[in-house]
Scaffold this motif. Structure first.
Motif, PDB file in Angstrom:
ATOM      1  N   LEU A   1      39.759  37.585 -11.211  1.00 45.57           N
ATOM      2  CA  LEU A   1      38.793  38.592 -11.469  1.00 45.57           C
ATOM      3  C   LEU A   1      38.930  39.163 -13.129  1.00 45.57           C
ATOM      4  N   GLY A   2      39.872  38.942 -13.836  1.00 45.66           N
ATOM      5  CA  GLY A   2      40.226  39.020 -15.014  1.00 45.66           C
ATOM      6  C   GLY A   2      40.992  40.455 -15.153  1.00 45.66           C
ATOM      7  N   LEU A   3      41.422  40.995 -14.143  1.00 46.76           N
ATOM      8  CA  LEU A   3      42.039  42.160 -14.220  1.00 46.76           C
ATOM      9  C   LEU A   3      43.268  42.193 -14.947  1.00 46.76           C
ATOM     10  N   ASN A   4      43.552  43.155 -15.770  1.00 44.64           N
ATOM     11  CA  ASN A   4      44.681  43.349 -16.738  1.00 44.64           C
ATOM     12  C   ASN A   4      45.946  43.113 -15.770  1.00 44.64           C
ATOM     13  N   TYR A   5      47.078  42.826 -16.282  1.00 43.06           N
ATOM     14  CA  TYR A   5      48.179  42.638 -15.298  1.00 43.06           C
ATOM     15  C   TYR A   5      48.688  43.858 -14.451  1.00 43.06           C
ATOM     16  N   ARG A   6      48.478  44.886 -15.347  1.00 42.03           N
ATOM     17  CA  ARG A   6      49.064  46.225 -14.675  1.00 42.03           C
ATOM     18  C   ARG A   6      47.957  46.599 -13.421  1.00 42.03           C
ATOM     19  N   LEU A   7      46.682  46.407 -13.574  1.00 39.36           N
ATOM     20  CA  LEU A   7      45.769  46.671 -12.480  1.00 39.36           C
ATOM     21  C   LEU A   7      46.003  45.658 -11.322  1.00 39.36           C
ATOM     22  N   ALA A   8      46.057  44.315 -11.824  1.00 38.78           N
ATOM     23  CA  ALA A   8      46.139  43.248 -10.882  1.00 38.78           C
ATOM     24  C   ALA A   8      47.431  43.350  -9.793  1.00 38.78           C
ATOM     25  N   PHE A   9      48.440  43.659 -10.496  1.00 38.78           N
ATOM     26  CA  PHE A   9      49.905  43.780  -9.790  1.00 38.78           C
ATOM     27  C   PHE A   9      49.818  45.260  -8.859  1.00 38.78           C
ATOM     28  N   LEU A  10      48.787  46.181  -9.453  1.00 40.69           N
ATOM     29  CA  LEU A  10      48.516  47.504  -8.478  1.00 40.69           C
ATOM     30  C   LEU A  10      47.856  46.710  -7.224  1.00 40.69           C
ATOM     31  N   PHE A  11      46.784  46.024  -7.462  1.00 45.28           N
ATOM     32  CA  PHE A  11      46.187  45.760  -6.315  1.00 45.28           C
ATOM     33  C   PHE A  11      47.125  44.767  -5.479  1.00 45.28           C
ATOM     34  N   GLY A  12      47.931  43.878  -5.978  1.00 43.37           N
ATOM     35  CA  GLY A  12      48.824  43.322  -5.211  1.00 43.37           C
ATOM     36  C   GLY A  12      49.704  44.059  -4.234  1.00 43.37           C
ATOM     37  N   ALA A  13      50.266  45.234  -4.836  1.00 43.39           N
ATOM     38  CA  ALA A  13      51.026  46.157  -4.273  1.00 43.39           C
ATOM     39  C   ALA A  13      50.231  46.783  -3.082  1.00 43.39           C
ATOM     40  N   LEU A  14      48.910  47.216  -3.242  1.00 42.78           N
ATOM     41  CA  LEU A  14      48.171  47.998  -2.205  1.00 42.78           C
ATOM     42  C   LEU A  14      47.886  47.078  -1.257  1.00 42.78           C
ATOM     43  N   ILE A  15      47.802  45.749  -1.147  1.00 45.72           N
ATOM     44  CA  ILE A  15      47.453  45.002  -0.265  1.00 45.72           C
ATOM     45  C   ILE A  15      48.857  44.380   0.858  1.00 45.72           C
ATOM     46  N   ILE A  16      49.919  45.091   0.429  1.00 49.52           N
ATOM     47  CA  ILE A  16      51.170  44.722   0.955  1.00 49.52           C
ATOM     48  C   ILE A  16      51.043  45.398   2.665  1.00 49.52           C
ATOM     49  N   VAL A  17      50.513  46.508   2.545  1.00 48.42           N
ATOM     50  CA  VAL A  17      50.664  47.178   3.911  1.00 48.42           C
ATOM     51  C   VAL A  17      49.682  46.652   4.950  1.00 48.42           C
ATOM     52  N   SER A  18      50.163  46.585   6.082  1.00 49.33           N
ATOM     53  CA  SER A  18      49.213  46.207   7.553  1.00 49.33           C
ATOM     54  C   SER A  18      49.299  47.522   8.349  1.00 49.33           C
ATOM     55  N   GLY A  19      50.082  48.008   9.165  1.00 49.48           N
ATOM     56  CA  GLY A  19      49.853  49.302   9.852  1.00 49.48           C
ATOM     57  C   GLY A  19      49.446  48.896  11.212  1.00 49.48           C
ATOM     58  N   PRO A  20      50.210  49.990  12.091  1.00 46.73           N
ATOM     59  CA  PRO A  20      50.109  49.923  13.550  1.00 46.73           C
ATOM     60  C   PRO A  20      48.587  50.403  14.001  1.00 46.73           C
ATOM     61  N   THR A  21      47.983  50.938  13.407  1.00 44.74           N
ATOM     62  CA  THR A  21      46.713  51.491  13.754  1.00 44.74           C
ATOM     63  C   THR A  21      45.553  50.357  13.694  1.00 44.74           C
ATOM     64  N   VAL A  22      45.947  49.094  12.916  1.00 46.33           N
ATOM     65  CA  VAL A  22      45.041  47.872  13.114  1.00 46.33           C
ATOM     66  C   VAL A  22      45.812  46.618  13.763  1.00 46.33           C
ATOM     67  N   VAL A  23      46.995  46.717  13.766  1.00 42.32           N
ATOM     68  CA  VAL A  23      47.661  45.510  14.381  1.00 42.32           C
ATOM     69  C   VAL A  23      47.809  45.932  15.779  1.00 42.32           C
ATOM     70  N   ILE A  24      48.130  46.882  16.323  1.00 44.12           N
ATOM     71  CA  ILE A  24      48.356  47.119  17.759  1.00 44.12           C
ATOM     72  C   ILE A  24      46.817  46.923  18.784  1.00 44.12           C
ATOM     73  N   PRO A  25      45.775  47.252  18.077  1.00 38.28           N
ATOM     74  CA  PRO A  25      44.434  47.375  19.073  1.00 38.28           C
ATOM     75  C   PRO A  25      44.026  45.766  19.135  1.00 38.28           C
ATOM     76  N   ILE A  26      44.475  44.851  17.966  1.00 37.17           N
ATOM     77  CA  ILE A  26      44.235  43.333  17.881  1.00 37.17           C
ATOM     78  C   ILE A  26      45.145  42.757  18.778  1.00 37.17           C
ATOM     79  N   LEU A  27      46.436  43.118  19.023  1.00 38.67           N
ATOM     80  CA  LEU A  27      47.411  42.645  19.753  1.00 38.67           C
ATOM     81  C   LEU A  27      47.237  43.016  21.384  1.00 38.67           C
ATOM     82  N   ARG A  28      46.685  44.062  21.429  1.00 38.55           N
ATOM     83  CA  ARG A  28      46.262  44.738  23.090  1.00 38.55           C
ATOM     84  C   ARG A  28      45.162  43.917  23.569  1.00 38.55           C
TER      85      ARG A  28
END
Length: 604
Positions: A119-146
């Protein structure tokens, strides 16, 4: 007046979205974002002048919007921190630990590089995006598992990864953001950047830790009345957030997250009451934020994503996640089928969207460079694309994939007993002899302690609570017996769990009034022949202690057992060869060869 109508609309739509998510059994994140996009950017296609039907900027303008989002995210991260108990990390299986180590590192690194080169993002914003998509969370995982019901090993790993990585991922995102924000200015030298970064992190940790210890002190010393505890806890979170922001800009998120982590790991008797954030404040804030922030996205931003963004999404789903799972399962006992399934299921959740919204808003307000401002605006729609894409794609395909790979678990036969009283403990002890998994649920500390002393799994909480399906592990539980002394609770418990287990798998005791009114038509799920209530059963158990077992291969033998005992027995279970015990309800089963009846004599 217009702003008030829009704010009221958001609150009403938030409740509607949460209800819709519960009704169709999907993560709440999907209807929340869809409503926000439909009434925000997508509505411009249908309005006369191209205006949005709902626009967050019309409700909160300028700094007020930033303040509201900042404080809301701080509270959400505090609640996320409350789920991070160090003992849970320390004692989890090696695969979970590996996912928590490799997941953040690989997602941050490869996700950032992919965003930069695609996408051509500069390194600072690109790695911020990488950090943001680390999380998953029980509110999305548990309904899928159930909904998918994978085997126990997969279920445990994905569940614990989702719970623990939420605050860890948020913490990493905050750290990355603070570091790039501090080093944003062209003339800032490295030493100065590192110094400011350290002050920001240290002030957040110090204030958050101090606020947590102060909370513990006022609760232990009983300095505040019970009805104010949650309000005071909320006030302390906001105070810690605001005070640390005064010391060092952007330290508030760190303070809120660290405060939650400390509170979760120190002994506070009222800890479960503080967790009502999860049921009340956080649900409201998350719902409002999702609709509010997704409505702020413009069609121009969505159009800028293009096919490069879709390609980036493919990298996240098809390269980054599989690589993480493959490295994490090296040397483990997981087979290739299980590894493929876990590699496919890695949805992104609510915290990612909330934190991304805050960072995008802050970056667009603080940067002077037009290119940086334009790129910062891409962070929010890009993160939303990954969230919606993973939840919809993986949530929709997880069940058929599990079936194809043959990693679904067998139909659960375990029992959930509403009540840990003497009746429940007696029945649970009998089921335990046949290796049937039993979980008892109660709010009475005396009952809970006695059940735990006997070695039973116990859920300490309200069986009718909003988060019971999240907090209870129902992996091997498929049947309910409502055995409390309250007929109202028993009735409600049956209705509450009928949708989860099926109406044919929920049972309850007869009430005293139902026994007295002989002419009423009792439902099929009434326990033990519909001739006994809570008190009758308790008296029989106190008097006889043990069950009797007789052959019961047909209806004739069943009737003869009742006749031989002059009808003064309580039939409890039908025992079958190589199968779990079957509860005796008003509807008797189809008798077969080898069956036996377990019963207890009534009290005299």
């Amino acid at each position: 007046m217009e702003g008030m109508i829009e704010l009221a609309s958001i609150l009403i739509l938030s409740v509607l979205a949460q209800w819709l998510a519960w009704k169709i059994k999907v993560p709440a994140i999907i209807p929340l974002i869809m409503i926000g996009l439909a009434l925000g950017p997508l509505s411009t296609f249908f309005t006369p002048y191209g205006d949005k039907l709902l626009d967050g900027d019309q409700i909160f303008s300028g700094d007020l919007l930033f303040a509201f989002v900042s404080i809301s995210v701080g509270i959400i991260l505090f609640e996320g921190g409350l789920t991070l108990k160090l003992k849970d990390i320390r004692h989890q299986a090696g695969v979970v630990r590996n996912l928590l180590i490799f997941g953040p590192i690989i997602t941050l690194g490869l996700g950032g590089l992919a965003a930069h080169y695609l996408l051509g993002l500069n390194y600072r914003l690109a790695f911020l995006f990488g950090a943001l998509i680390i999380v998953s969370g029980p509110t999305v995982v548990i309904p899928i598992l159930r909904n998918t019901r994978p085997n126990e090993r997969i279920n445990n790993v994905l569940k614990w990864e989702g719970i623990v990585i939420d605050p860890i991922g948020a913490l990493i995102a905050v750290l990355v953001y603070e570091f790039i924000q501090i080093g944003h200015f062209e003339n800032a030298d490295t030493i100065e950047v590192l110094k400011t970064f350290f002050i920001t992190i240290a002030s957040g940790v110090f204030v958050g830790g101090l606020a947590a210890l102060f909370m513990r002190w006022i609760l232990l010393k009983n300095r505040i009345p019970g009805y104010l505890r949650n309000v005071v806890a909320l006030g302390l979170v906001i105070f810690a957030f605001s005070f640390s922001e005064m010391i060092s800009h952007e330290a508030g998120l760190m303070a809120a997250t660290f405060m939650g982590i400390v509170v979760a790991n120190i002994k506070i008797e009222e800890f479960k009451k503080i967790l009502s954030f999860k049921e009340d404040i956080s649900i409201i804030l998350i719902s409002v934020l999702f609709i509010l922030l997704s409505s702020r996205i413009d069609m121009v931003q969505l159009e800028k994503l293009g096919w490069d963004a879709v390609l980036l999404f493919g990298v996240v789903v098809l390269i980054i996640r599989p690589l993480i799972v493959w490295l994490s399962t090296l040397g483990s006992k997981f087979n290739w089928r299980e590894i493929i399934f876990m590699a496919w299921v890695g949805p992104k959740g609510i915290v990612a969207a909330a934190v991304a919204s805050l960072f995008a808003l802050q970056l667009s307000n603080t940067t002077d460079a037009p290119i940086d401002a334009e790129q910062a605006e891409l962070i929010l729609p890009l993160t939303f694309l990954v969230i919606v894409g993973t939840v919809v794609l993986q949530g929709g395909t997880a069940k058929p994939l599990a079936k194809l790979l043959k990693v679904q678990r067998a139909e659960p036969k375990g029992f959930l007993l509403a009540g840990a009283n003497e009746n429940s403990r007696f029945l649970a002890n009998f089921l335990k002899q046949y290796d049937v998994q039993v979980t008892l649920a109660d709010t009475s500390q005396a009952n809970i302690r006695e059940a735990q002393r006997m070695g039973f799994d116990v859920y300490e909480g309200n069986i009718l609570g909003d988060n019971v399906f999240e907090d209870l592990d129902l992996t091997n539980i498929g049947r309910l017996m409502a055995l409390t002394s309250s007929s109202e609770v028993n009735n409600l418990a049956n209705k509450y769990f009928a949708e989860e287990f099926g109406e044919e798998n929920v049972y309850r005791l007869c009430s005293k009034k139902e026994l007295e009114l002989k002419d009423i038509d009792l439902p099929r799920n009434v326990l033990f022949g519909a001739d006994v209530d809570y008190l009758n059963l308790a008296q029989a158990i106190r008097q006889h202690k043990d069950m009797a077992v007789d052959s019961c291969q047909d209806r004739e033998e069943y009737d003869s057992i009742l006749k031989a005992n002059r009808g003064s027995i309580i039939p409890l279970f039908i025992l079958r060869k190589e199968e779990d015990p079957m509860v005796v309800s008003r509807d008797l089963p189809q008798f077969e060869k080898g069956m036996k009846l377990a019963y207890i004599a009534e009290a005299h």
